[in-house]
Scaffold this motif. Structure first.
Motif, mmCIF file in Angstrom:
data_model
loop_
_atom_site.group_PDB
_atom_site.id
_atom_site.type_symbol
_atom_site.label_atom_id
_atom_site.label_comp_id
_atom_site.label_asym_id
_atom_site.label_seq_id
_atom_site.Cartn_x
_atom_site.Cartn_y
_atom_site.Cartn_z
ATOM 1 N N UNK A 51 103.578 84.897 -21.029
ATOM 2 C CA UNK A 51 104.799 85.325 -20.335
ATOM 3 C C UNK A 51 104.930 84.710 -18.941
ATOM 4 N N UNK A 52 103.834 84.159 -18.423
ATOM 5 C CA UNK A 52 103.928 83.497 -17.114
ATOM 6 C C UNK A 52 103.167 82.179 -17.184
ATOM 7 N N UNK A 53 103.792 81.136 -16.665
ATOM 8 C CA UNK A 53 103.223 79.793 -16.774
ATOM 9 C C UNK A 53 103.236 79.106 -15.412
ATOM 10 N N UNK A 54 102.200 78.334 -15.154
ATOM 11 C CA UNK A 54 102.150 77.474 -13.968
ATOM 12 C C UNK A 54 102.194 76.032 -14.442
ATOM 13 N N UNK A 55 103.055 75.240 -13.832
ATOM 14 C CA UNK A 55 103.266 73.861 -14.262
ATOM 15 C C UNK A 55 102.982 72.949 -13.079
ATOM 16 N N UNK A 56 102.330 71.829 -13.307
ATOM 17 C CA UNK A 56 102.060 70.909 -12.201
ATOM 18 C C UNK A 56 102.196 69.464 -12.686
ATOM 19 N N UNK A 88 101.429 67.038 -7.849
ATOM 20 C CA UNK A 88 102.620 67.582 -7.187
ATOM 21 C C UNK A 88 102.345 69.050 -6.847
ATOM 22 N N UNK A 89 103.331 69.735 -6.292
ATOM 23 C CA UNK A 89 103.177 71.166 -6.033
ATOM 24 C C UNK A 89 103.447 71.937 -7.331
ATOM 25 N N UNK A 90 102.743 73.038 -7.554
ATOM 26 C CA UNK A 90 102.976 73.777 -8.804
ATOM 27 C C UNK A 90 104.298 74.539 -8.800
ATOM 28 N N UNK A 91 104.839 74.733 -9.989
ATOM 29 C CA UNK A 91 106.038 75.537 -10.182
ATOM 30 C C UNK A 91 105.656 76.622 -11.180
ATOM 31 N N UNK A 92 106.059 77.856 -10.893
ATOM 32 C CA UNK A 92 105.688 78.955 -11.777
ATOM 33 C C UNK A 92 106.934 79.444 -12.501
#
Lengths: 154, 154
Positions: free
Chosen positions: A41-46, A114-118
């Motif tokens: 349900x929650x993801x961190x993308x980089x 890069x900076x992570x996006x959640x």
């Protein structure tokens, strides 16, 4: 995709989750990911960019696992995916990718992060736009499951 | 965040949408984004890394606008956020960021782009994990609204 890229991410995911969140992950069978539905349900993308490497990494966590991490890391008892959970997922995403970057650098593969996006939301869809295959690495624990997606161009 | 970074993204968004999708966007007032709720139903996210630049850009499109773009760009009549829409959003994200990269390069700011990631789902949350402020740039058109989010460290 170079298979040498996969193992450093598996090792880093296990190490960071054990060290930072006291979560012991079992590694399940890696697979090709054909759909875009996020497993957690929650993801961190980089994003990752370097001379030989261009791609993206995502970690996707089941809600209950992210709550257990909040308790173990910050002694916070949360029951919803709030900003604190997103911040924590961003930190963990950074650490896992940073650790994999270190391992890969030893093998001669350099990249910058890069900076992570959640991203959060029930059944949100995450589609990595790369030329190469999308690999999903599932992990299980007694507190919930986690998924690591890695994708590279070429 | 360096305000010089904002305008190249506004110009690129307008140019790419006009040229590629025949969509004429009006630029509304930029604002600081304090929450994480995506304004559109489908978003393309891309990481940026360079010596003086580290951040992320997201474009978020209202569903109807993405359908209009499919019609204008690919002559496809779609009614749902399928894989083709996500692919198109990935391409447009690449083009807008690529164009802004060109403009910023002329000003002496260099960065490399990661691969785009596309996220969809009603009210999905997107949280950029950066040190600096998060800027949201709203655009309106007769086919629907678009939002550009840019965030940089420092």
């Amino acid at each position: 995709m170079n298979v040498a890229f996969i193992n450093p991410f598996i090792v880093s995911m296990k190490q960071v989750m054990a060290m930072m969140a006291s979560i012991d992950l079992d590694v399940l069978q890696p697979a090709l990911k054909k759909d875009a539905v996020s497993r957690g349900e929650v993801s961190g993308i980089i994003g990752m960019v370097g001379p030989q490497v261009r791609g993206s990494m995502a970690i996707s966590l089941e809600k209950d696992l992210s709550f257990a991490m909040m308790k173990n890391m910050l002694a916070e008892d949360v029951q919803e995916l709030n900003d604190s959970v997103c911040d924590m997922v961003g930190e963990i995403t950074n650490m896992i990718c940073g650790s994999a970057k270190g391992h890969l650098s030893e093998q001669g593969y350099e990249f910058e992060m890069a900076t992570p996006v959640i991203v959060s939301g029930v059944e949100h869809l995450i589609q990595h736009k790369v030329e190469g295959p999308k690999i999903i690495l599932p992990f299980s624990s007694s507190q919930g499951n986690a998924y690591l997606e890695i994708c590279f161009d070429g």
